[in-house]
Design an enzyme around this catalytic site. Structure first.
Site, mmCIF file in Angstrom:
data_model
loop_
_atom_site.group_PDB
_atom_site.id
_atom_site.type_symbol
_atom_site.label_atom_id
_atom_site.label_comp_id
_atom_site.label_asym_id
_atom_site.label_seq_id
_atom_site.Cartn_x
_atom_site.Cartn_y
_atom_site.Cartn_z
ATOM 1 N N ASN A 583 0.833 -1.204 0.000
ATOM 2 C CA ASN A 583 0.000 0.000 0.000
ATOM 3 C C ASN A 583 0.864 1.250 0.000
ATOM 4 O OD1 ASN A 583 0.916 -0.582 2.664
ATOM 5 N ND2 ASN A 583 -0.569 0.878 3.448
ATOM 6 N N CYS A 585 2.100 2.864 2.420
ATOM 7 C CA CYS A 585 3.164 2.904 3.434
ATOM 8 C C CYS A 585 3.860 1.557 3.610
ATOM 9 C CB CYS A 585 2.591 3.390 4.757
ATOM 10 S SG CYS A 585 1.743 4.974 4.622
ATOM 11 N N GLU A 587 3.053 -1.480 4.493
ATOM 12 C CA GLU A 587 2.811 -2.440 5.574
ATOM 13 C C GLU A 587 1.659 -3.396 5.285
ATOM 14 O OE1 GLU A 587 -0.087 0.808 6.893
ATOM 15 O OE2 GLU A 587 1.631 0.498 5.580
#
Length: 953
Positions: A583, A585, A587
């Protein structure tokens, strides 16, 4: 050199500030030393600067083009700094302006001129003091100040309430001097001051003292609370109203009921909240929890989270937490009981839901999910549908990850037009501009990350997307990018072998393959290309491409490095699809397809609140996780879905991402240095406990509510938990060098999972927590401390941040004084070069760039074995070299990490070493401000708290 000089005539050699310095609104004003208020006139700054240069360089400076240009540039900087810092009052004290002049001269390294200016200020200060003494303190008999009421009437300023308010804010805080705050506040008062300016004056006064004593951050927050209370109570009452904290404790119940009614009337709160037993909920509110905020946390909530009508906030902190709790309890059987449980957890800061949940829970459009992952098809309709989906998903605060690997590459044949494709890059440009256009209602910028697999023919152009040179039509300066790297590429890098690039229209199956199956298909395509059977392909050394990937990562901060095979081989949902990207970020690792847009719902446990000097508080952690997992599971059913593919995916798989924040604070509480084997073991132990409790909670929810629909066939259904899936990765690679030890009763939990099932396909993900950690006043995510004293910049402004734990330790050893503050500033918040600090404290409070990145990787690897998704892992490298980056990222791959996030090189913004404090005009190192300097190696330094990177939390 006085800034109070009259406006000069415009002669040919008069100092002329640049146009932008004078293009300000005339409502900016200056408080003179006698209390008079006059319009702000930047030309006086230019005159003062010119006189300072004349005093040092002689009369020829008046005709010097060099001096003219310097004065113009400095004037523009000073005006920009003043107007940027101006709050609602739009008023500056004359001393503040002169402080900024002095600071600008020092920043510009005009040291002799600055010294002359300082001496001049000191001389004038002595003259004023002598005049005042001769007059026998005549100012003491001046008429009392008046305040301008909302209706424009002048009324007496209530000095007694101001003093009582400051004393209440300072109550119970060691090292805080209410008198110092009052003195600084009174300096900025004037006759006719508005109520808004009066509310801001003590807040700004307390802010200036934060770096000398961290508890002034709490004082500033409590003073901001008074401003917020006045704003909210006045809005609800329809007339001026205010209350102290003590008074509010008795009024919170009445306020809460009126707040819910008003929010519904304004169409900002879901009418269903009005059907709760508001008396029962009001009785559960704990007003004293308003006092636990630091200034940064409360200001962030004030600016971006609290409900407001036409710019007026009417939501107080405990009402905010209760509104979120009610929104998450809407479908519970005993809604009030669950809402109270959720409220208590949120307001305690033991756990915090993600930003979209905090923004939108309990509102008419409850888009509560944090992350959305999509895969973009290889046709025009599909591409522009994906871009439209980005806009719809981003509108209500979602962070986006797009997989672009299926889009055919540059030069590929287009059957419909019998032409050649322009490749993926032009479409990425459109996606970039869409993210800018959809700014989430002004709360924060839209944010998206594009992923591309390393075998795509456009990968070399993809690496250049964030460069500041080249064709702007093929650059995406506002979109994040990430490499989706198969294991085979890393094996070729290690073996110094060749690597072949293809267009996906000729190799469509590579997109869905991983592990040994990918290797077989890829090598078959290489053989086909060698026989002349492929139209678009290119071969190069794998090491050369790897070096270029690392070079671009260093120079531009992108693309990030993420690993396709470890994400897929260890995915619990491999039976139901393929993970094509992470995604925004890095994670989240969930399946995507044309029919399913992956959705994840996030929240983070405050690890610092769950440790004592003796270690991890397992009982408290278990209770926190149980309640948090219930809240996250509720998000899935309550959520407002903007596209059907997201709803379908979320209800079928029900993934959540429970993470942590405050890891560094927990280590410091345990007296464990980050760069140590003890810290690596604690990362292992704490994540094992979190994983155990999260999986247990999901089993409990499955027993109560049923398994998630796609459970059968998952790794969970086969009794393969995250700790077990490591062996699948080791088998695919042939080896995996990772500690596999465990401490808890996993066999018993494994049996429960297979017998009862799971409520959620995925339970764990460590997000950046860039904003919610600010709210809770703890360190971000799993990050080491950036600096021990620095200025943090985000969408709410600039905030001085001091490591309170360090200050406590230095006080205990008699080392906290003005000299220490000066030294911390000089060394950019680092203790390493301050001789009088003991070595044990230097190790415990080592900053991010003093810790070898290998320690971050080793700690992350221990966590990863317990996590069914991934981690937002930033890597800090003080003085990057090609070899160091190569070793660090190869280590991350060898240890089985799924993803990495930003590469942080030494920041070009740091604590100003020579700034001002007080009214004596002396240069000293007491207050902090950011100062930009070019990086010596030419690298782009990523900001530590980039507002554009906050979409996850």
């Amino acid at each position: 050199m006085s800034l109070e000089t009259e406006r000069p005539s415009r002669g040919p050699h008069a100092a002329q500030p640049v146009a932008s310095a004078t293009a300000f609104e005339p409502s900016y004003r200056v408080i003179r030393r006698n209390g008079a208020v006059t319009p702000f006139d930047p030309s006086k700054i230019a005159v003062a600067l010119t006189k300072a240069f004349l005093a040092v360089e002689g009369s020829h400076a008046a005709t010097s083009r060099r001096v003219h240009d310097i004065v113009a540039e400095l004037t523009e900087q000073i005006v920009a700094s003043l107007t940027r810092r101006a709050d609602a009052g739009r008023t500056f004290h004359i001393e503040d302006i002169q402080d900024q002049v002095e600071l600008a001269l020092m920043r510009g390294e005009h040291h002799k001129v600055a010294r002359a200016y300082v001496l001049y200020r000191e001389e004038r200060a002595r003259e004023r003091a002598a005049t005042l003494a001769h007059a026998g303190g005549a100012e003491a008999s001046a008429a009392p100040l008046r305040m301008t009421a909302v209706d424009g009437a002048l009324i007496p300023l209530d000095a007694e309430r101001l003093e009582a308010l400051v004393k209440e804010a300072a109550e119970g805080l060691d090292g805080v001097d209410a008198g110092a705050i009052l003195a600084e506040t009174r300096r900025n008062l004037y006759d006719g001051i508005s109520s808004d300016e009066l509310a801001l004056a003590p807040i700004l006064a307390a802010r200036t003292l934060i770096e000398t004593e961290p508890d002034y951050a709490k004082v500033s927050a409590r003073l901001l609370l008074d401003k917020l209370r006045r704003e909210a109570l006045t809005f609800l009452a329809g007339r001026p109203a205010q209350a102290t904290q003590a008074e509010m404790a008795q009024r919170y119940g009445d306020y809460f009921r009126a707040y819910v009614k008003a929010g519904i009337a304004q169409e900002l709160i879901d009418p269903e909240l009005g059907r709760f037993d508001l008396d029962r909920l009001a009785a559960a509110i704990e007003p004293e929890r308003d006092l636990q905020f630091d200034y940064l946390g409360l200001q962030t909530l004030y600016d971006r989270y609290f409900l407001h009508a036409h710019g007026t906030r009417f939501e107080l902190p405990q009402a905010f937490f209760m509104r979120v709790a009610m929104g998450l309890a809407l479908r519970e059987t005993d809604r009030e009981a669950r809402a109270i449980d959720f409220y208590r957890l949120l307001s305690s800061f033991d756990f915090m839901a993600s930003t979209p949940t905090l923004f939108n829970a309990g509102t008419p459009r409850p888009q509560l999910s944090s992350c959305f992952l999509t895969t973009v098809p290889d046709d025009l309709d599909g591409i522009f549908k994906a871009i439209r989906d980005n806009a719809l998903l981003a509108k209500y605060s979602g962070g986006l990850g797009n997989d672009w690997t299926r889009v055919r590459g540059l030069g590929a044949h287009i059957k419909g037009t019998n032409g050649e494709s322009q490749g993926v890059v032009p479409f990425l440009k459109v996606a970039n501009d869409t993210a800018i256009a959809v700014n989430q209602g002004g709360k924060r910028k839209g944010a998206v990350c594009a992923y591309l697999e390393t075998w795509h023919i456009d990968i070399e152009e993809f690496l250049d997307l964030r460069k500041n040179t080249g064709d702007e039509r093929r650059r995406t300066h506002d979109m994040n990018t990430a490499n989706w790297v198969p294991d085979l590429f890393m094996e070729r890098v290690e073996a110094d072998g060749p690597w072949t690039l293809f267009s996906p229209d000729e190799t469509p199956d590579l997109h869905d393959l991983y592990g040994p199956a990918f290797k077989a298909a890829y090598e078959a395509y290489e053989e086909k290309a060698a026989r002349g059977g492929m139209k678009v392909w290119k071969q190069l050394r794998a090491v050369d491409l790897w070096r270029r990937m690392l070079t671009m990562l260093f120079e531009t901060g992108h693309p990030w490095i993420t690993f396709k095979d470890s994400c897929n081989i260890r995915s619990p949902q491999g039976h139901a699809g393929v993970v094509h990207s992470s995604n925004l970020c890095t994670e989240i690792t969930l399946n995507t397809s044309d029919d399913e847009v992956a959705v994840c719902n996030l929240g983070s446990v405050n690890l610092a609140a769950h440790v004592t000097a003796d270690g991890l508080d397992r009982e408290r952690l278990a209770q926190t996780v149980k309640t948090a997992m219930r809240m996250l599971d509720n998000v899935i059913d309550i959520n407002f879905y903007t596209i059907p593919e997201a709803r379908r995916s979320n209800l079928r798989h029900r993934p959540v991402g429970l993470g942590i924040m405050g890891f560094q604070d927990a280590l410091q509480r345990l007296r464990i240095p980050y760069a140590s084997q003890e810290a690596v073991r604690f990362a292992d132990e704490s994540m094992e406990a979190l994983s155990f409790e999260a999986i247990s909670a999901s089993v409990d929810l499955a027993a109560e509510r049923g398994r998630y629909p796609s459970f059968e066939g998952s790794l969970w259904s086969q009794g393969i938990l995250p700790i077990d899936s490591i062996e699948r990765l080791a088998e695919a690679r042939g080896r995996l060098d990772l500690d596999r030890s465990m401490r808890l009763d996993w066999p018993a939990l494994r049996a429960r999972v297979t017998r009862i099932g799971m409520r959620n396909s995925n339970c764990l993900a460590i997000a950046p927590t860039a904003t919610i950690s600010n709210i809770c006043g703890v360190s971000q995510s799993i990050e080491p401390a950036y600096q021990n004293l620095f200025v943090k910049s985000n969408m709410s402004g600039d905030f001085t941040v001091v490591n309170a734990a360090l200050v406590r330790d230095l006080k205990a050893r008699g080392l906290w004084d003005a000299v220490m503050i000066s030294d911390l500033k000089y060394y950019d918040g680092s203790l390493g070069q301050i001789d009088r600090i003991p070595d044990d404290l230097k190790a415990l409070y080592a900053t991010a760039f003093e810790i070898a990145p290998s320690w971050l990787v080793e700690a992350a690897a221990r966590r990863q074995k317990w996590i069914d998704q991934a981690q937002s892992l930033n890597l800090y490298v003080a003085n990057p070299s090609g070899r160091q980056l190569d070793e660090t990222y190869r280590l991350a791959w060898r240890r089985g990490l799924k993803t990495t996030y930003y590469l942080r090189s030494r920041s070009a913004t740091h604590v100003e070493k020579s700034t001002l404090k007080g009214v004596d005009g002396r240069l000293n190192a007491v207050s902090a401000a950011p100062v930009a300097r070019p990086a010596s190696n030419g690298a782009r330094a990523c900001s530590i708290d980039d507002p554009g990177c906050e979409a996850c939390q």
